[in-house]
Motif scaffolding. Sequence first.
Motif, PDB file in Angstrom:
ATOM      1  N   UNK A 347      57.514 -17.504   8.009  1.00 21.45           N
ATOM      2  CA  UNK A 347      56.260 -16.732   7.462  1.00 21.45           C
ATOM      3  C   UNK A 347      54.823 -17.461   7.796  1.00 21.45           C
ATOM      4  N   UNK A 348      55.013 -18.741   8.742  1.00 18.45           N
ATOM      5  CA  UNK A 348      53.945 -19.344   9.108  1.00 18.45           C
ATOM      6  C   UNK A 348      53.687 -19.691  10.445  1.00 18.45           C
ATOM      7  N   UNK A 349      52.563 -19.738  11.113  1.00 13.97           N
ATOM      8  CA  UNK A 349      52.360 -19.972  12.545  1.00 13.97           C
ATOM      9  C   UNK A 349      52.580 -21.690  12.862  1.00 13.97           C
ATOM     10  N   UNK A 350      54.213 -21.878  12.687  1.00 11.42           N
ATOM     11  CA  UNK A 350      54.651 -23.006  13.037  1.00 11.42           C
ATOM     12  C   UNK A 350      55.504 -23.034  13.847  1.00 11.42           C
ATOM     13  N   UNK A 389      63.558 -23.995   7.300  1.00 12.11           N
ATOM     14  CA  UNK A 389      64.000 -23.264   5.964  1.00 12.11           C
ATOM     15  C   UNK A 389      63.033 -22.306   5.375  1.00 12.11           C
ATOM     16  N   UNK A 390      63.251 -21.371   4.613  1.00 17.64           N
ATOM     17  CA  UNK A 390      62.202 -20.350   4.169  1.00 17.64           C
ATOM     18  C   UNK A 390      61.149 -21.480   3.283  1.00 17.64           C
ATOM     19  N   UNK A 391      61.490 -22.301   2.743  1.00 22.97           N
ATOM     20  CA  UNK A 391      60.815 -23.271   1.897  1.00 22.97           C
ATOM     21  C   UNK A 391      60.067 -24.160   2.785  1.00 22.97           C
ATOM     22  N   UNK A 392      59.967 -25.357   2.511  1.00 22.67           N
ATOM     23  CA  UNK A 392      59.129 -26.450   3.317  1.00 22.67           C
ATOM     24  C   UNK A 392      60.089 -27.692   3.783  1.00 22.67           C
ATOM     25  N   UNK A 433      70.456 -19.175  -0.287  1.00 19.04           N
ATOM     26  CA  UNK A 433      71.270 -20.653  -0.981  1.00 19.04           C
ATOM     27  C   UNK A 433      70.754 -21.730  -0.106  1.00 19.04           C
ATOM     28  N   UNK A 434      70.263 -21.689   1.002  1.00 14.24           N
ATOM     29  CA  UNK A 434      70.060 -22.801   1.957  1.00 14.24           C
ATOM     30  C   UNK A 434      71.181 -23.720   2.056  1.00 14.24           C
ATOM     31  N   UNK A 449      75.386 -28.624   1.779  1.00 12.49           N
ATOM     32  CA  UNK A 449      73.923 -27.877   1.100  1.00 12.49           C
ATOM     33  C   UNK A 449      72.735 -28.807   1.592  1.00 12.49           C
ATOM     34  N   UNK A 450      71.793 -28.553   1.201  1.00 14.63           N
ATOM     35  CA  UNK A 450      70.398 -29.358   1.417  1.00 14.63           C
ATOM     36  C   UNK A 450      70.459 -30.861   1.188  1.00 14.63           C
ATOM     37  N   UNK A 451      71.102 -31.164   0.127  1.00 16.71           N
ATOM     38  CA  UNK A 451      71.447 -32.428  -0.238  1.00 16.71           C
ATOM     39  C   UNK A 451      72.274 -33.469   0.468  1.00 16.71           C
ATOM     40  N   UNK A 452      72.998 -32.586   1.581  1.00 14.14           N
ATOM     41  CA  UNK A 452      73.673 -33.373   2.144  1.00 14.14           C
ATOM     42  C   UNK A 452      75.321 -33.415   1.727  1.00 14.14           C
TER      43      UNK A 452
END
Length: 507
Positions: A347-350, A389-392, A433-434, A449-452
């Motif tokens: 969603x961003x120019x990154x 990811x979709x978030x940060x 669900x990341x 999962x994202x927490x490992x």
Amino acid sequence: MPVESGSSAAARQAKQKRKSHSLSIRRTNSTEQDRSGLQRDMLEGQDSKLPLSLRSNLLDLFSQIEREFENLYIENLELRREIETLNDRLAAEGQTFEGADLAKGALKTKASHSTSQLSQKLKTTYKASTSKGRQNTKKEKVLLIVSSFKATTSRAVCQLVREYVGHRDGIWDLSVTRTQPVVLGTASADHTAMLWSIETGKCLLKYLGHQGSVNSIKFHPTEQMALTASGDQTAHIWRYMVQLPTPQPVADISQTPCEDDVDFSDKDEADGEVDGPNDCPSLRVATTTLRSHQGVVIAADWLVGGKQVVTASWDRAANLYDVETSELVHSLTGHDQELTHCCTHPTQRLVVTSSRDTTFRLWDFRDPSIHSVNVFQGHTDTVTSAVFTVGDNVVSGSDDRTVKVWDLKNMRSPIATIRTDSAVNRISVSVNQKIIALPHDNRQVRLFDMSGVRLARLPRSNRQGHRRMVCCSAWCEDNTSCNLFTCGFDRQAIGWNINIPALLQEK
């Protein structure tokens, strides 16, 4: 002292030898001294090539096992005697109760029934209590044995649904279209890229425009266009038109467990030549060819909006192109060694680029006047991929056998580190669900999962799974039949159905 004759000595030796071979488990009254004497007789009389110390150790272990069986056998006899005593007592009480002066037959029947219920209740309670006691005393030993045969509870969570076979060499990358019709794209070392029907596994289109290995494939966010990167030092943009065939019923493989440790031989059909799809239409001409790299173009991706693309090359640079004019907009330099991957934010120019110099870099194009770059040194070996990811968050994988999760707001240190037993290749993160899918050099695919926290490992046996290094993974959560795809150097891509709610519930 009398001297033993030769014949009597031979008879005695034969007798000892026969005695050494007559080991029996039913010795409930034997003592430790008898056992030690028997062990000595066996060691002296038995003809064995094992060292004496090893034979002694084995005999000691067998004697321990025998003692355990003896103890269990004695407990069993005692329990049977107590149960028989209890039954006799209850039967006697029932006889007395029934022998009383009862005026009505119905009352007599009721009393007999009550006694029977009381007897059954007492027996059940007694068996439960004694069984519980035995379980507590033998708990450690039983757990050791039962754990080896413990059935997995991860059934129907990870299922192999479809195999996509047709490439003549290893598959480096795969991707799923973002527009209708939804198809699977694969990029192979055989100089081709293919589009596949997800439901049927049929090849829909073969792209033959590259002169080298096709290392990457990504689809335009809104149009039917594909972007491929190649070892011929170019990146191609080409349009496609496909028609989906009629879906075929999928075989029921719901009993496939997620954890499958059954291995298989490296000698398999992948060693032979695999014939490509004969009736698959082909495309040879690209709409746009991007030329400016001086080395292998290892990866490419679309920026948000689809008007620009970024490419990563072995010439240690990443280039930003304008799609309409094919002109080079920016050359992103700074890496000390070859680039391995590039990825754009949804969603961003990154843009994030990874390299063999053990770093990955974050390039910010959100402000047209300022193009900032941040360097991250969280790994000790080649960074094989870094994805948004979709978030940060940014998730990076490396040949140092680790995967790290980073927060874009504070990337001084990772917020989670996943340690594995094999090098990690091109990873992917599910949108909703990341869940991170990790393809490994050792042919495994693991989910975290994202927490490992490890969630599952995809099944791999002599019947299914990858037979060579797994190069890439890609999620497609909107597809009902296959929501995860993997590819590798066994020349095939595989579509998996991951029951995400059940997977997270087991966590």
